[in-house]
Scaffold this motif. Structure first.
Motif, PDB file in Angstrom:
ATOM      1  N   ALA A  66     -47.051   1.108  19.836  1.00  0.00           N
ATOM      2  CA  ALA A  66     -48.580   1.544  19.036  1.00  0.00           C
ATOM      3  C   ALA A  66     -48.362   2.991  18.593  1.00  0.00           C
ATOM      4  O   ALA A  66     -49.137   3.264  17.719  1.00  0.00           O
ATOM      5  CB  ALA A  66     -49.665   1.030  19.962  1.00  0.00           C
ATOM      6  N   LEU A  67     -48.104   3.756  19.756  1.00  0.00           N
ATOM      7  CA  LEU A  67     -48.105   5.153  19.473  1.00  0.00           C
ATOM      8  C   LEU A  67     -47.136   5.510  18.140  1.00  0.00           C
ATOM      9  O   LEU A  67     -47.285   6.593  17.596  1.00  0.00           O
ATOM     10  CB  LEU A  67     -47.517   5.912  20.714  1.00  0.00           C
ATOM     11  CG  LEU A  67     -48.748   6.081  21.762  1.00  0.00           C
ATOM     12  CD1 LEU A  67     -48.182   6.676  23.106  1.00  0.00           C
ATOM     13  CD2 LEU A  67     -49.960   6.713  21.353  1.00  0.00           C
ATOM     14  N   MET A 117     -46.581  -4.196  28.346  1.00  0.00           N
ATOM     15  CA  MET A 117     -47.593  -3.340  28.206  1.00  0.00           C
ATOM     16  C   MET A 117     -47.237  -1.913  27.861  1.00  0.00           C
ATOM     17  O   MET A 117     -47.682  -1.388  26.689  1.00  0.00           O
ATOM     18  CB  MET A 117     -48.561  -3.154  29.316  1.00  0.00           C
ATOM     19  CG  MET A 117     -49.332  -4.717  29.398  1.00  0.00           C
ATOM     20  SD  MET A 117     -50.433  -5.269  28.018  1.00  0.00           S
ATOM     21  CE  MET A 117     -51.836  -4.114  28.166  1.00  0.00           C
ATOM     22  N   VAL A 118     -46.016  -1.593  28.785  1.00  0.00           N
ATOM     23  CA  VAL A 118     -45.555   0.002  28.226  1.00  0.00           C
ATOM     24  C   VAL A 118     -45.116  -0.244  26.876  1.00  0.00           C
ATOM     25  O   VAL A 118     -45.258   0.719  26.086  1.00  0.00           O
ATOM     26  CB  VAL A 118     -44.612   0.312  29.425  1.00  0.00           C
ATOM     27  CG1 VAL A 118     -43.726   1.578  28.880  1.00  0.00           C
ATOM     28  CG2 VAL A 118     -45.383   0.597  30.817  1.00  0.00           C
ATOM     29  N   GLY A 120     -47.676  -0.261  24.270  1.00  0.00           N
ATOM     30  CA  GLY A 120     -48.396   1.202  24.206  1.00  0.00           C
ATOM     31  C   GLY A 120     -47.409   2.049  23.220  1.00  0.00           C
ATOM     32  O   GLY A 120     -47.584   2.709  22.333  1.00  0.00           O
ATOM     33  N   ILE A 121     -46.001   2.156  23.680  1.00  0.00           N
ATOM     34  CA  ILE A 121     -45.119   2.962  23.088  1.00  0.00           C
ATOM     35  C   ILE A 121     -44.916   2.643  21.621  1.00  0.00           C
ATOM     36  O   ILE A 121     -45.041   3.379  20.622  1.00  0.00           O
ATOM     37  CB  ILE A 121     -43.803   2.872  23.738  1.00  0.00           C
ATOM     38  CG1 ILE A 121     -43.642   3.408  25.107  1.00  0.00           C
ATOM     39  CG2 ILE A 121     -42.573   3.655  22.788  1.00  0.00           C
ATOM     40  CD1 ILE A 121     -42.445   3.303  25.875  1.00  0.00           C
TER      41      ILE A 121
END
Length: 159
Positions: free
Chosen positions: A29-30, A22-23, A26-27
């Protein structure tokens, strides 16, 4: 009991793996969002002063007239030229004015339309100067169905 502890350990490992994924997601996606919004990656580049030079025409050349034509706009040099340049070319090209050849009544109607719909300011005394310039230098032309072709070099068709 040992199997229960083993099961708990496996569940914790799965949670850690999911949390890590998930981390990473998220990274990623950012990073994608940032690349879409700033493809040049300017945030990460050093701030270096980039000097850009633009050639500014000399004050003498800005309103230069050659062969009776105001070079910057293409308007004919005549009384009222600068009033027309200063009022008409603030909103649109001089070519738009030149191509619309009209009589006095139509120019005034066009000015009223621009004032009512395009936020043209009150021209005051300049309106008469502008209309006189346009009627004198860009009067309506009777063209007929189409303009006569000029300066045509014809060629012979070969059999």
């Amino acid at each position: 009991m040992e199997e229960h502890d083993k099961f708990k350990s496996q569940i914790k490992s799965i949670y850690r793996l999911l949390a890590t994924l998930m981390v990473l997601f998220g990274i990623t996606a950012l990073a994608i969002v940032y690349l879409v919004s700033d493809p040049t990656l300017s945030f990460f580049k050093k701030d270096t002063a980039v000097e850009e030079y633009t050639e500014v025409p000399a004050e003498d050349d800005f309103d230069k007239i050659e062969n009776g034509i105001h070079l910057r706009t293409g308007f004919k040099d005549a009384e009222g030229l600068m009033t027309v340049v200063n009022n008409c070319t603030n909103c649109h090209s001089a070519q738009l004015v030149i191509q619309n050849r009209m009589n006095e009544e139509r120019w005034k109607a066009t000015i009223r339309w621009m004032q009512e719909t395009q936020n043209l300011w009150d021209l005051g005394k300049n309106e008469e100067i502008i209309v006189n310039y346009l009627v004198t230098n860009y009067p309506p032309q009777k063209k007929g169905r189409r303009e006569i072709l000029q300066n045509i070099s014809w060629y012979e068709l070969k059999d």
